[in-house]
Design an enzyme around this catalytic site. Structure first.
Site, PDB file in Angstrom:
ATOM      1  N   SER A 110      37.571  10.779   0.245  1.00 19.98           N
ATOM      2  CA  SER A 110      37.956   9.385   0.375  1.00 19.98           C
ATOM      3  C   SER A 110      39.398   9.216  -0.118  1.00 19.98           C
ATOM      4  O   SER A 110      40.299   9.902   0.337  1.00 19.98           O
ATOM      5  CB  SER A 110      36.970   8.496  -0.396  1.00 19.98           C
ATOM      6  OG  SER A 110      37.158   7.138  -0.116  1.00 19.98           O
ATOM      7  N   GLU A 205      37.882  11.622   8.658  1.00 20.22           N
ATOM      8  CA  GLU A 205      36.716  10.754   8.538  1.00 20.22           C
ATOM      9  C   GLU A 205      37.183   9.410   8.022  1.00 20.22           C
ATOM     10  O   GLU A 205      38.297   9.280   7.517  1.00 20.22           O
ATOM     11  CB  GLU A 205      35.677  11.359   7.579  1.00 20.22           C
ATOM     12  CG  GLU A 205      36.164  11.546   6.140  1.00 20.22           C
ATOM     13  CD  GLU A 205      36.085  10.291   5.265  1.00 20.22           C
ATOM     14  OE1 GLU A 205      35.259   9.397   5.567  1.00 20.22           O
ATOM     15  OE2 GLU A 205      36.853  10.201   4.303  1.00 20.22           O
ATOM     16  N   HIS A 275      31.770   9.565   4.345  1.00 16.74           N
ATOM     17  CA  HIS A 275      31.025   8.651   3.478  1.00 16.74           C
ATOM     18  C   HIS A 275      29.560   8.614   3.913  1.00 16.74           C
ATOM     19  O   HIS A 275      29.047   7.599   4.402  1.00 16.74           O
ATOM     20  CB  HIS A 275      31.636   7.263   3.527  1.00 16.74           C
ATOM     21  CG  HIS A 275      32.998   7.180   2.907  1.00 16.74           C
ATOM     22  ND1 HIS A 275      34.124   7.725   3.489  1.00 16.74           N
ATOM     23  CD2 HIS A 275      33.399   6.633   1.730  1.00 16.74           C
ATOM     24  CE1 HIS A 275      35.178   7.491   2.711  1.00 16.74           C
ATOM     25  NE2 HIS A 275      34.763   6.840   1.643  1.00 16.74           N
TER      26      HIS A 275
END
Length: 308
Positions: A110, A205, A275
């Site tokens: 992230s 992502e 995630h």
């Protein structure tokens, strides 16, 4: 059987909003025989961050101090936002000198992507995109898949990921594996913290980004000339996407097909990374070989830190 490890916690971005998840994670790691240091990282608060910029940078810079004992694993508490604020304060020369050729694994994903790419660009360090303390180790029921792949990736000099996900084209390429969170990665374009990777395998992502926003960010990589230098673009999870009437048939699938036609590079889909509960751990900056076929793909990696 997982060997006992020394795990140091860092909070380069946000603070964990759920104290219960932190307690579960700490209990599980200790019960498994691991030593957990840097506990203050889970309780620090400054605005929406896991401490002041100086405190959060110090989490990483102390690893450059030769008088400081190196842990086996440096684990990010969570993502969120804030890593970009500390990039200019990191001791890249010191971290390179101390961590090069060491088995220390720096792990997170992230927002941690900013730190990972900066360390690759400025210090040549290979880190790991993988689970974080609060979300994964502190889940009410941790994913057996995620945990097994995490410990395997950190314990073996080479490993192979087999994914059963139909592919549009067959390729067989080798190169540097790099990437992470798309929004964070794109925010580094044009900065000294963006790795200059030629012939790479780029994985991305994101979460809660609509297809048009994902496309716009991929376009930035395309128009900046970054995608043209890659052997393949590998798509992980894009969770949180919602369908709207205004999209009029434009969704993730349409977006992916458009990106294929515009960029001219292979686009691989179905990577279990992002995630999500069941995610793989991937070395950022390691050597990789990617082979796709109609039924899926095989990704083999080596050259990353590991501790047998």
């Amino acid at each position: 059987m997982t060997h006992s490890r020394t795990i140091e916690l860092i909070a380069p971005s946000g603070y964990p909003p759920d104290p219960a998840s932190v307690e579960r994670a700490l209990l599980r790691l200790r019960e498994a025989g691991h030593r957990v240091d840097g506990i203050d990282a889970v309780s620090r608060r400054y605005q929406r961050f896991g401490g002041t910029d100086s405190e959060r940078a110090s989490d990483l810079n102390r690893l450059a101090d030769r008088a400081y004992p190196l842990p086996d694993i440096v684990l990010a508490v969570r993502g969120g936002y804030g890593a970009v604020r500390i990039l200019s304060a990191l001791d890249y020369d010191g971290l390179r000198q101390r961590l090069s050729n060491q088995s220390v694994a720096l792990v997170g994903h992230s927002d941690f992507t900013a730190v990972q790419l900066a360390l690759l660009a400025r210090a040549g360090l290979v880190t790991f995109g993988g689970p974080m303390l609060a979300m994964h180790f502190g889940a009410e029921t941790p994913s057996a898949f995620t945990m097994a792949h995490f410990w395997r990736a950190l314990s073996e000099p080479a490993f192979t990921l087999e994914v059963d996900s139909p592919q549009e084209e067959c390729i067989d390429v080798s190169g540097t594996l790099w990437g992470g969170n798309l929004a964070t990665l794109v925010s580094l374009v044009g900065t000294p913290y963006m790795p200059q990777v030629d012939g790479g395998i780029l994985f991305i992502e994101d979460i809660n980004e609509q297809p048009f926003r994902i496309e716009r960010m991929i376009y930035q990589l395309h128009l900046a000339g970054i995608l043209a230098r890659q052997h393949a673009l590998v798509l992980g999870s894009f969770s949180g996407v919602k369908a709207y009437e205004y999209d009029n048939g434009y969704g993730l699938s349409a977006m992916i097909e458009h990106i294929r036609s515009v960029t001219g590079i292979p686009v691989v889909t179905g990577l279990p990374f992002g995630h999500i509960d069941d995610m793989v751990t991937l070395p950022v900056g390691a050597r990789a070989h990617l082979h796709t076929h109609a039924g899926g793909f095989r990704l083999s990696v080596e050259g990353h830190p590991y501790c047998a």
